[in-house]
Design a protein around this motif. Structure first.
Motif, PDB file in Angstrom:
ATOM      1  N   SER A  30       0.789  -1.200  -0.105  1.00 38.37           N
ATOM      2  CA  SER A  30       0.095   0.194   0.034  1.00 38.37           C
ATOM      3  C   SER A  30       0.814   1.312  -0.094  1.00 38.37           C
ATOM      4  O   SER A  30       0.529   2.351  -0.811  1.00 38.37           O
ATOM      5  CB  SER A  30      -1.146   0.112   1.138  1.00 38.37           C
ATOM      6  OG  SER A  30      -0.055   0.251   2.321  1.00 38.37           O
ATOM      7  N   LYS A  32       3.846   1.285  -1.401  1.00 36.90           N
ATOM      8  CA  LYS A  32       4.427   1.553  -2.708  1.00 36.90           C
ATOM      9  C   LYS A  32       3.383   1.988  -3.685  1.00 36.90           C
ATOM     10  O   LYS A  32       3.598   2.977  -4.440  1.00 36.90           O
ATOM     11  CB  LYS A  32       4.635   0.094  -3.267  1.00 36.90           C
ATOM     12  CG  LYS A  32       5.037   0.031  -4.631  1.00 36.90           C
ATOM     13  CD  LYS A  32       6.475   0.100  -4.975  1.00 36.90           C
ATOM     14  CE  LYS A  32       7.044  -0.138  -6.264  1.00 36.90           C
ATOM     15  NZ  LYS A  32       8.302   0.109  -6.511  1.00 36.90           N
ATOM     16  N   GLY A  33       2.045   1.658  -3.491  1.00 34.79           N
ATOM     17  CA  GLY A  33       0.950   2.224  -4.235  1.00 34.79           C
ATOM     18  C   GLY A  33       0.869   3.699  -4.123  1.00 34.79           C
ATOM     19  O   GLY A  33       0.721   4.468  -4.995  1.00 34.79           O
ATOM     20  N   TRP A  34       0.711   4.153  -2.853  1.00 37.03           N
ATOM     21  CA  TRP A  34       0.373   5.515  -2.435  1.00 37.03           C
ATOM     22  C   TRP A  34       1.536   6.589  -2.950  1.00 37.03           C
ATOM     23  O   TRP A  34       0.979   7.325  -3.507  1.00 37.03           O
ATOM     24  CB  TRP A  34       0.113   5.720  -0.927  1.00 37.03           C
ATOM     25  CG  TRP A  34      -0.081   7.212  -0.678  1.00 37.03           C
ATOM     26  CD1 TRP A  34       0.815   7.991  -0.228  1.00 37.03           C
ATOM     27  CD2 TRP A  34      -1.210   7.683  -0.863  1.00 37.03           C
ATOM     28  NE1 TRP A  34       0.224   9.098   0.211  1.00 37.03           N
ATOM     29  CE2 TRP A  34      -1.096   9.093  -0.504  1.00 37.03           C
ATOM     30  CE3 TRP A  34      -2.766   7.443  -1.436  1.00 37.03           C
ATOM     31  CZ2 TRP A  34      -1.757  10.121  -0.447  1.00 37.03           C
ATOM     32  CZ3 TRP A  34      -3.541   8.674  -1.524  1.00 37.03           C
ATOM     33  CH2 TRP A  34      -3.059   9.789  -1.132  1.00 37.03           C
ATOM     34  N   THR A  36       3.871   5.909  -5.320  1.00 41.45           N
ATOM     35  CA  THR A  36       3.956   5.759  -6.507  1.00 41.45           C
ATOM     36  C   THR A  36       3.218   7.103  -7.162  1.00 41.45           C
ATOM     37  O   THR A  36       3.684   7.735  -8.046  1.00 41.45           O
ATOM     38  CB  THR A  36       3.881   4.482  -7.140  1.00 41.45           C
ATOM     39  OG1 THR A  36       4.664   3.612  -6.755  1.00 41.45           O
ATOM     40  CG2 THR A  36       3.872   4.647  -8.662  1.00 41.45           C
ATOM     41  N   GLU A  37       1.820   7.073  -6.810  1.00 42.09           N
ATOM     42  CA  GLU A  37       0.918   7.853  -7.230  1.00 42.09           C
ATOM     43  C   GLU A  37       1.168   9.282  -6.702  1.00 42.09           C
ATOM     44  O   GLU A  37       0.722  10.264  -7.460  1.00 42.09           O
ATOM     45  CB  GLU A  37      -0.628   7.342  -7.039  1.00 42.09           C
ATOM     46  CG  GLU A  37      -1.539   8.023  -7.850  1.00 42.09           C
ATOM     47  CD  GLU A  37      -1.188   8.291  -9.453  1.00 42.09           C
ATOM     48  OE1 GLU A  37      -0.726   7.676 -10.001  1.00 42.09           O
ATOM     49  OE2 GLU A  37      -1.557   9.056  -9.979  1.00 42.09           O
ATOM     50  N   ASN A  38       1.704   9.660  -5.440  1.00 45.55           N
ATOM     51  CA  ASN A  38       1.700  10.740  -4.856  1.00 45.55           C
ATOM     52  C   ASN A  38       3.096  11.449  -4.557  1.00 45.55           C
ATOM     53  O   ASN A  38       4.013  11.284  -5.563  1.00 45.55           O
ATOM     54  CB  ASN A  38       0.854  10.641  -3.497  1.00 45.55           C
ATOM     55  CG  ASN A  38      -0.629  10.327  -3.963  1.00 45.55           C
ATOM     56  OD1 ASN A  38      -1.406  11.198  -4.202  1.00 45.55           O
ATOM     57  ND2 ASN A  38      -1.192   9.036  -3.720  1.00 45.55           N
ATOM     58  N   TYR A  39       3.388  11.927  -3.367  1.00 46.65           N
ATOM     59  CA  TYR A  39       4.569  12.781  -2.805  1.00 46.65           C
ATOM     60  C   TYR A  39       5.765  12.228  -4.116  1.00 46.65           C
ATOM     61  O   TYR A  39       6.153  11.496  -4.076  1.00 46.65           O
ATOM     62  CB  TYR A  39       4.988  12.379  -1.524  1.00 46.65           C
ATOM     63  CG  TYR A  39       5.800  13.153  -1.336  1.00 46.65           C
ATOM     64  CD1 TYR A  39       5.796  14.493  -0.517  1.00 46.65           C
ATOM     65  CD2 TYR A  39       7.323  13.081  -1.477  1.00 46.65           C
ATOM     66  CE1 TYR A  39       6.768  15.227   0.020  1.00 46.65           C
ATOM     67  CE2 TYR A  39       8.298  13.867  -1.028  1.00 46.65           C
ATOM     68  CZ  TYR A  39       8.123  14.768  -0.284  1.00 46.65           C
ATOM     69  OH  TYR A  39       8.804  15.679   0.261  1.00 46.65           O
ATOM     70  N   ALA A 162      -1.071   5.463   4.913  1.00 49.11           N
ATOM     71  CA  ALA A 162      -1.557   4.348   3.906  1.00 49.11           C
ATOM     72  C   ALA A 162      -1.206   2.894   4.645  1.00 49.11           C
ATOM     73  O   ALA A 162      -1.902   2.017   4.771  1.00 49.11           O
ATOM     74  CB  ALA A 162      -0.985   4.368   2.570  1.00 49.11           C
TER      75      ALA A 162
END
Ligand SMILES: Nc1nc2c(c(=O)[nH]1)N[C@H]1C(S)=C(S)[C@@H](COP(=O)(O)OP(=O)(O)OC[C@H]3O[C@@H](n4cnc5c(=O)[nH]c(N)nc54)[C@H](O)[C@@H]3O)O[C@H]1N2
Ligand SMILES: Nc1nc2c(c(=O)[nH]1)N[C@H]1C(S)=C(S)[C@@H](COP(=O)(O)OP(=O)(O)OC[C@H]3O[C@@H](n4cnc5c(=O)[nH]c(N)nc54)[C@H](O)[C@@H]3O)O[C@H]1N2
Ligand code: SF4
Ligand code: SF4
Ligand code: SF4
Ligand code: SF4
Ligand code: SF4
Ligand SMILES: [Mo]
Lengths: 249, 933, 288
Positions: A30, A32-34, A36-39, A162
């Motif tokens: 989670s 990694k996912g957050w 990757t898409e954010n900060y 996350a």
């Protein structure tokens, strides 16, 4: 910006319960996912489908085998991300000021647009909490989800990291460790929360709750055995007891 | 000193679409964050009954699954030899024409020549309905090699088992005992449950040869020797029984312990219940001392009941229980060594069970009324709970071991009471309330009833008049009478052998049968490519639906490419395997949160299309198709009047209603608006004692689970088993063939028993475990997950490492009666010393899953499956007995025993299978995933 | 630590370069004209070349100038300043020497001091790291300075100074190896403090079967035998052979050979400096 603040208004961080973590890697992915898409830049992966896949992760779950003096060996799952140290050596070594510790809440961050990717901060971190992103050439680390915890575009209950939100076992807790009255501080006090590598002098904010003692039941056999006193020695006797017991119902 | 100005409230996404995860069968609710029309981030849905916001590693990695380069792009027609992976992309018209041209003539002449088996299928009520209307008896999903022992033992004993059928009362339990579970289907709820127990400081006991995962956090680890749990459990029962630590009131009221058994050895019903004129089992009423039907209002069944008639004593089941389990054969001293435990530990655990169940009982002040009309002011809880899965069920003694575990729970009064195990609706549902199996094929007409069911005696077996199996997998035959989920693992080998008959078309859906879901993988690959004298394939045609470039794809002639789980409609139905939790029934949907960017179609919609082309009854009425596609079917199909795939937002007489009601065109929209699911809460007074609680029974009728209240007794003594055993003893019109007679008599004991299944020829047990972050073979195509588990060592206990002079990273030959593999090893101390293990399904065939051919999954990764055969090696009798449970046919994966020898260092693990061509383009060499920004 | 060629070349070359600048700077009778040009050119080439290699280690070399900002706290930043200052001063000192033949000795002293400071800051980048106990020791700057001074002396043709310096450096290096092997154990950081777990702790499954930055960068492991061989080579090439060559009757070829041998020795020693350095993060991976 490479100086550390004398003190921070709050000390936000994680408390990780080693007695509860089942090693499922949910927090790893989670995160990694957050992130990757954010900060900042996406967390990239090299050779993602090839012979030697590798990529940037901000949180990793190790596992250790523990052989106590007596009793069988144990296994401990051990999640590890940035501990947002009060005396963060990763910050003071940084030549560009990209690494800093926030005054408001103590979160240690990398300002990616200032980072030259020298890697020195990762060398200075005893915990392996920083990974240089190969595609972007800048240092990545746990942000304590700074873009979630205050984010007004998220429902209030989602304003937590996350990894904490996703942990199925509830082994990760988030809060202000600088506030002795916070739930996380209470947990640390109650369960004997500990620092990793205290001798490194980093004064981590994140705390780990040690596994509870295991495999103790054989020692209680004296208390438990009387509960198993036979009601009768023979099957016939048992049926007699059954009759009497039923009468009492 | 200044610090950078951060935007602490950056926009998160454009939109959140809520649907259901399908990275495994747990079926959690997910929030799919969409940015610029693309999937940006996936998190758990906090309102969802299953996961309440949490999400596992696989679920969070869904974005990488959904975008995997291995996704198939269009229908494929095989152009190279089978197994080569050489295909040509074709249009859907061509693909469907081809499928129709194969299936139509079969239906007209011999529908059984189509074998349709589905693997990780979550729409079994639909796929089975399709197969039933096609008319083939050869349909099942994968349960037969998965956990049919668990499901069946539970349903025959108490009307439900673990996982989808029930779970511990996490809120109240004080002692939780987990048998043989690495991950389970109920992935997130188990972790959440364990987390709750840990937060409360409750005790967790893990019974498992391997101490990892859940067992690593267990307060007590029972490192049992594989295959011996039944013996251990029966020893616990022995201790508890001997000390009188059993719940007498519970046993008397809610189980068949007080039911009288026919004690006359000359009677055909010897060992079956004494019945009254209405056929109801009888008990002695303790108040009057008279015989009464078990459910007669107001009676108090006498556990010690017995009567004497014509010189014969007919005694209650409780007598049998005492007689059987008080025997010294089950004393801790007698079993400990075989189980790899100490008598002290067994006693301590029995003591702790007794202490927690009886000294720490909990009481909930909630009045309720039982089926005999008695009102109870309180609910009394025995706060001990159990959970178990494949560790005990995937052995050839698994059915009886699972039954033993249920017997233990029930003796403690810990099922459907607070703090114990609770059923999830539509369970409880006893075996006799389930359908019976149907298998008679007639051209151009549907099967007479559902394929799968629960035989109540030999007369319900699926045998033709000459005693031949009616099904290709030989389910419901004397070899495995209670094979309630079919035997998918036998389909290919039976079809290849033409035993009991040959088939024409094998249609598979979502099952990697050419790889990790087969035993004896290599041989299965050969069977799929084997040809007859004319050079024709022995299995003439194979149709397969997969979404990804799996190993099985290479073995099919026609590929019907599925969408990913974010691109289609699905229905998680109460008719099937719903997502209910103990406090509420629930069902859910998936819906296309994104449209496919490839020429692929949801397989269920493809089946609707095929059914329409084939004019299948149930799908076509008066020449008119009833359903456009699967979404239309979900909305409008009615199994019985008022009962459809989804129970929420149906059309009642006065407006929208739940449970029974007419179809509602806006139903799917309502589900979507509600987050993709609907819960149907059980009233407070109906939360426990469900099988006997009138409030629950009324709720269940209202929901359409059954048409009238169905209270029943837990079947500690199993009459169906006794009927089979009786046939084995030579009684009745339907009898087993001679070679199976002894097996039936010995193993179909009506009370749970234990028998050894481990052969002595090889010294070491070899197991697999599911990694929590990988789902079978799918995980490896996921760029994030494969970094966590890209190859798998064989873990050896310290002693075996030393004995063989091995250290981490060395290689070893692992030999079983069926073959040899050569694999890397690593040490694990927290492991039963007669056991080795590895992670399941990490090894991959080269060229599959759009991975580079030198991917570690293909070079270092390996499968234990090569060592496991669907048949056991020949025994003294010259026969090759099936490597499965003699009662259910459950594949005995975990009976595997091996020998370990040090091997010289290797480049690649053995056997080294050649590469398959990839039908999809080469994958990218770097990922920098970020949408919309 | 990963013995990255870029940093090995950087520390070796810039060490030699700044070492040479030191000797050039404090030379009371510095060369002038073409001879000065040659010496300073070599020194500049070595130090600038070294710095260029160090930029090769950066993820974002185009932002390298940002490294000048944190001199108050960061040794790397200080090193940047020191190196720049040394080169500027050396330039100011060298220009008149080369072009006009005038000597302004105080400038030379400043250059020499700055050169020493540069070597010192470079070494402090490593010394400051508590995470690498082998480096976290006063002997690290001492050794860096010793190598730089010996190398510089050798390069500047100061045979009588070079011989004892080479011997001292060799001896110091041997002791550092011997003592360094014990520093991780002495540091008090081990599996138990890393995990907070008591009892015998062994790494079981790694968090990932794939590799990652940490493993590549900080969890390098050299075999004992291999390391011993390399230590002998480093010692022979870096100190022993140059001394022997210097003791032989002087000849330009022999001197050049001595320099080459020394450089090869230092490169080997530097390879070992990194490769043998145990970063405590390796404990988490069970690689210590
Ligand atoms: N992450 C993930 N989740 C999954 C799956 C997946 O692939 N990945 N697969 C799903 C499927 S299809 C299934 S069937 C379930 C299965 O879920 P589990 O039942 O958890 O299945 P396994 O992972 O096979 O684990 C079997 C466990 O039983 C233990 N065991 C083996 N033999 C014995 C024995 O004789 N006695 C005892 N006490 N223990 C024993 C093994 O050590 C192992 O821990 O998981 C489902 N969930
Ligand atoms: N050694 C050993 N072997 C085992 C087990 C074990 O414990 N040990 N466990 C056994 C058990 S319990 C099970 S259940 C089986 C599981 O084995 P399988 O049922 O074969 O499971 P998967 O490997 O997940 O393969 C399912 C296939 O479905 C495909 N698929 C994925 N998503 C979709 C989709 O959306 N649509 C379509 N049409 N296809 C899709 C995948 O690409 C894959 O090819 O393995 C069995 N094999
Ligand atoms: S854990 Fe490492 S990266 Fe995080 S603050 Fe501490 S030293 Fe810095
Ligand atoms: S890598 Fe970036 S953040 Fe780390 S020390 Fe270098 S410049 Fe600072
Ligand atoms: S707090 Fe956020 S960034 Fe840090 S480990 Fe958790 S998810 Fe990752
Ligand atoms: S999600 Fe929770 S239980 Fe899973 S590995 Fe992370 S901390 Fe442990
Ligand atoms: S357990 Fe994980 S993979 Fe399975 S449905 Fe839930 S989130 Fe998805
Ligand atoms: Mo399964």
């Amino acid at each position: 910006m490479t100086d550390l603040p004398q003190q921070t208004q709050r000390q936000l961080g994680l408390v990780i319960d080693l007695d509860t973590c089942v090693g499922c890697h949910a927090c790893v992915v989670s995160c990694k996912g957050w992130n990757t898409e954010n900060y900042g830049a996406p967390l990239s992966d090299q050779q993602p489908y090839g012979a030697d896949p590798s990529g940037t992760f901000l949180n990793r779950v190790h596992s250790y085998e523990l052989t106590p003096e007596t009793g069988p060996a144990q296994l401990v799952h051990f999640p590890k991300s940035c501990l947002h140290c009060a005396d963060a050596p990763c910050v003071t070594v940084c030549p560009t000021g990209a690494s800093y510790k926030r005054v408001e809440d103590g979160i240690v961050l990398v300002n990616e647009s200032d980072c030259i990717g020298c890697g020195l901060c990762a060398w200075a971190c005893p915990y392996g909490a920083r990974e240089l992103d190969l595609a972007e050439g800048v240092m990545k680390k746990c942000t304590l989800c700074v873009d979630r915890i205050y984010n007004e575009n998220l429902p209030e209950r989602d304003r937590e990291p996350a990894c904490v939100r996703t942990c199925p076992a509830g082994a990760r807790h988030f809060g202000d460790l600088g506030d002795p009255d916070s739930a996380v501080s209470a947990l640390v006090a109650e369960r004997g929360g500990m620092d990793l590598m205290p001798e490194q002098g980093t004064r981590p904010v994140n705390k780990y709750l040690p596994p509870r003692p295991k495999d103790q039941i054989d020692e209680q056999v004296d208390i438990l055995a009387p509960l198993l006193t036979p009601v009768a020695e023979e099957p016939k006797g048992f049926l007699g007891w059954l009759d009497r017991a039923l009468d009492k119902l | 000193m200044t610090q950078p100005q951060l935007d602490l409230s950056p926009p998160v996404s454009d939109e959140v679409r809520k649907t259901t995860c399908y990275m495994c069968a747990c079926r959690c609710g997910i929030n799919v964050h969409m940015t610029s029309g693309k999937v940006a981030y996936i998190e758990g849905n906090r309102d969802h009954p299953v996961n309440k916001g949490v999400l596992c590693a696989k679920g969070s990695a869904g974005i990488m699954q959904h975008n995997a380069p291995s996704r198939l792009r269009a229908p494929l027609k095989r152009v190279g030899p089978r197994g080569s992976g050489e295909f040509e992309e074709i249009s859907w018209d061509e693909a469907l024409d081809m499928a129709e041209s194969w299936l139509r003539p079969l239906r007209e002449s011999a529908p059984e020549k189509l074998a349709f088996f589905t693997g990780r299928d979550q729409s079994q009520s639909f796929t089975s309905f399709w197969a039933q209307n096609y008319g083939t008896p050869n349909y099942a999903a994968h349960g037969g090699f998965c956990s049919v022992n668990m499901a069946t033992a539970g349903i025959y004993t108490m009307g439900g088992a673990f996982w989808e059928f029930g779970s511990p009362d996490w809120e109240h339990t004080k002692l939780f005992m987990l048998f043989g579970v690495a991950e389970d289907h109920d992935s997130n709820p188990i972790k959440m449950g364990i987390g709750k127990l840990k937060a409360r400081g409750a005790t967790v006991i893990g019974v498992n040869p391997i101490r990892s995962g859940y067992n690593a956090v267990a307060d007590e680890w029972v490192g049992i020797t594989p295959g011996t749990d039944g013996l251990f459990i029966l020893s616990l029962i022995h201790c508890l029984l001997k000390a009188g630590k059993i719940d007498l009131d519970y046993l008397a009221r809610y189980t068949n312990a007080p039911v009288l058994l026919d004690g006359d050895p000359k009677s055909p019903d010897y060992g079956l219940a004494l019945r009254d004129e209405d056929g109801k089992p009888q008990v002695v009423d303790r108040a009057t001392g008279k015989l009464a039907a078990w459910d007669a209002p107001g009676i108090k069944p006498d556990l010690r009941g017995h009567i004497r008639r014509a010189g014969v004593t007919h005694a209650s089941v409780m007598h049998k229980i005492a007689e059987t389990y008080l025997s010294d054969d089950y004393a801790p001293e007698a079993v400990a060594t075989r189980c790899g435990l100490t008598p002290t530990r067994i006693r301590a655990i029995a003591g702790l069970l007794a202490k927690t169940a009886f000294d720490e009982a909990i009481v909930i002040d909630q009045p309720w009324t039982d089926f005999r009309g008695e009102r109870h002011e309180q609910m009394i809880g025995r706060p001990v709970s159990f959970h178990a899965m494949r560790g005990i069920s995937a052995h050839a003694n698994g059915f009886q071991t699972c039954r033993a575990l249920h017997l233990l729970q029930i003796l403690l009064g810990a099922v459907e009471t607070p703090g114990g195990m609770r059923f999830k609706p539509p369970y409880p549902k006893p075996a006799h309330a389930h359908p019976k199996p149907h298998a008679k094929a007639t051209p151009m007409s549907p099967l007479e009833g559902p394929h799968l069911g629960f035989p109540m005696g030999p007369e319900d077996l699926c045998l033709s008049d000459n005693g031949q199996p009616q099904r290709i997998d030989k389910a419901f035959t004397w070899e495995n009478p209670l094979s309630a989920h079919g035997l998918m693992h036998m389909v290919i080998s039976n079809a290849h052998a033409g035993d009991p008959y040959t088939i024409d078309t094998l249609m598979l859906y979502m099952a990697n049968m050419a790889w990790n879901s087969s035993m004896n993988t290599r041989a299965v690959m050969e069977m799929l490519t084997d040809t007859d004298q004319n050079g024709d394939y022995i299995i003439p045609r194979i149709i397969y639906s997969d979404a990804y470039s799996s190993e099985m794809v290479a073995y099919a002639d026609l590929i019907l490419p599925d969408t990913t789980y974010l691109e289609r409609h699905d229905c998680i139905s109460l008719l099937d395997r719903p997502i209910s939790e103990p406090e509420a029934a629930a069902d859910a949907i998936r819906w296309p949160v994104v449209e496919p960017d490839r020429d692929v179609r949801g397989f269920q919609s493809v089946l609707v299309d095929l059914a329409n082309r084939l004019d299948l009854p149930g799908f076509v009425k008066d020449g008119q198709p009833l359903y456009r596609d699967y979404a239309d079917y979900i909305t409008n199909h009615q199994r019985k009047p008022g009962i459809g795939p989804l129970a929420g937002w149906r059309m009642g007489e006065t407006g929208l209603t739940d449970g029974r009601g007419a179809p509602n065109e806006a139903q799917l929209d309502s589900y979507i608006a509600n987050g993709g699911f609907k819960t149907f809460p059980i009233p407070e007074a109906a939360q426990y004692y469900k099988p006997w609680n009138s409030a629950y029974q009324d709720y269940a009728v209202g929901m359409g689970f059954y048409d009238s209240p169905q209270p029943y007794l837990f079947q500690l003594w199993s009459e169906p088993l006794r009927r089979f055993q009786r046939a084995g003893e030579g009684i009745g019109p339907h009898q087993p063939p001679e070679y199976l007679r002894q097996q039936v008599v010995e193993k179909f004991t009506p009370l749970p028993t234990w028998y050894d299944t481990a052969s002595d020829d090889f010294p070491t047990h070899a197991l697999t475990q599911r990694p929590m972050a990988m789902y079978h073979s799918w995980g490896s195509q996921n760029a994030w997950l494969r970094q966590l588990h890209g190859h798998n060592p064989l873990y050896l206990p310290t002693k075996l490492m030393r004995q063989n002079d091995l250290k981490d990273g060395d290689w070893a030959h692992v030999t079983s009666p069926h073959g040899r593999i050569t694999v890397p090893v690593a040490e694990m101390a927290a492991l039963n010393e007669h056991t080795v293990w590895t992670w399941n399904a990490i090894g991959k065939r080269k060229g599959a899953w759009a991975l580079d051919t030198d991917a570690p999954e293909a070079t270092k990764g390996f499968l234990l499956n090569h060592l496991i055969h669907e048949l056991l090696p020949p025994k003294g009798d010259g026969l090759r007995w099936s490597n499965s449970d003699p009662i259910t046919g459950q594949a005995a994966w975990f009976d595997l025993k091996v020998r370990i020898e040090k091997a010289p260092p290797q480049e690649i693990s053995k056997p080294d299978t050649d590469a398959q061509a990839s039908p999809v383009p080469a994958p990218p060499t770097e990922l920098r995933w970020k949408v919309g920004k | 630590m990963h013995p990255a060629p870029s940093i090995i070349l950087f520390t070796t070359l810039s060490g030699l370069g700044f070492g040479l600048l030191f000797w050039l700077g404090i030379d009371p009778t510095p060369p002038t004209g073409w001879v000065a040009f040659a010496f300073f050119a070599i020194a500049f080439a070595l130090s600038l070349g070294g710095l260029a290699f160090s930029a090769g280690h950066l993820g974002r070399p185009e932002r390298a100038l940002k490294a000048f900002t944190q001199w108050r706290s960061s040794w790397l930043s200080r090193e940047a300043w020191a190196a720049a200052a040394t080169l500027i001063m050396a330039g100011l000192y060298a220009a008149p020497l080369v072009f006009v033949g005038t000597t302004f000795l105080p400038l030379g002293w400043v250059t020499g001091l700055l050169a020493l400071a540069t070597i010192g800051t470079t070494s402090m980048i490593y010394t400051q790291l508590k995470t690498v106990p082998r480096w976290h020791h006063a002997s690290t700057p001492a050794l860096f300075l010793a190598y730089a001074l010996a190398g510089g002396a050798l390069m500047s043709g100061r045979v009588t100074v070079a011989i004892p310096l080479l011997l001292v450096t060799g001896a110091l290096q041997v002791w550092v190896w011997w003592d360094g092997d014990r520093r991780l154990a002495r540091s008090g950081t081990d599996m138990n403090t890393a995990t907070g777990l008591s009892g015998q702790v062994r790494a079981f499954e790694p968090p990932h079967t794939g590799s990652n930055y940490l493993l590549r960068e900080m969890v390098f492991v050299v075999g004992r035998k291999h390391a011993l061989k390399l230590r002998i080579i480093a010692l022979v090439l870096g100190a022993a052979l140059p001394v022997v060559l210097l003791l032989m009757p002087f000849g330009h070829w022999l001197a050049a050979l001595a320099v080459l041998s020394h450089v090869a020795g230092v490169l080997t020693a530097r390879w070992l400096f990194f490769a043998e350095a145990e970063h405590v993060v390796g404990l988490y991976y069970g690689k210590r």
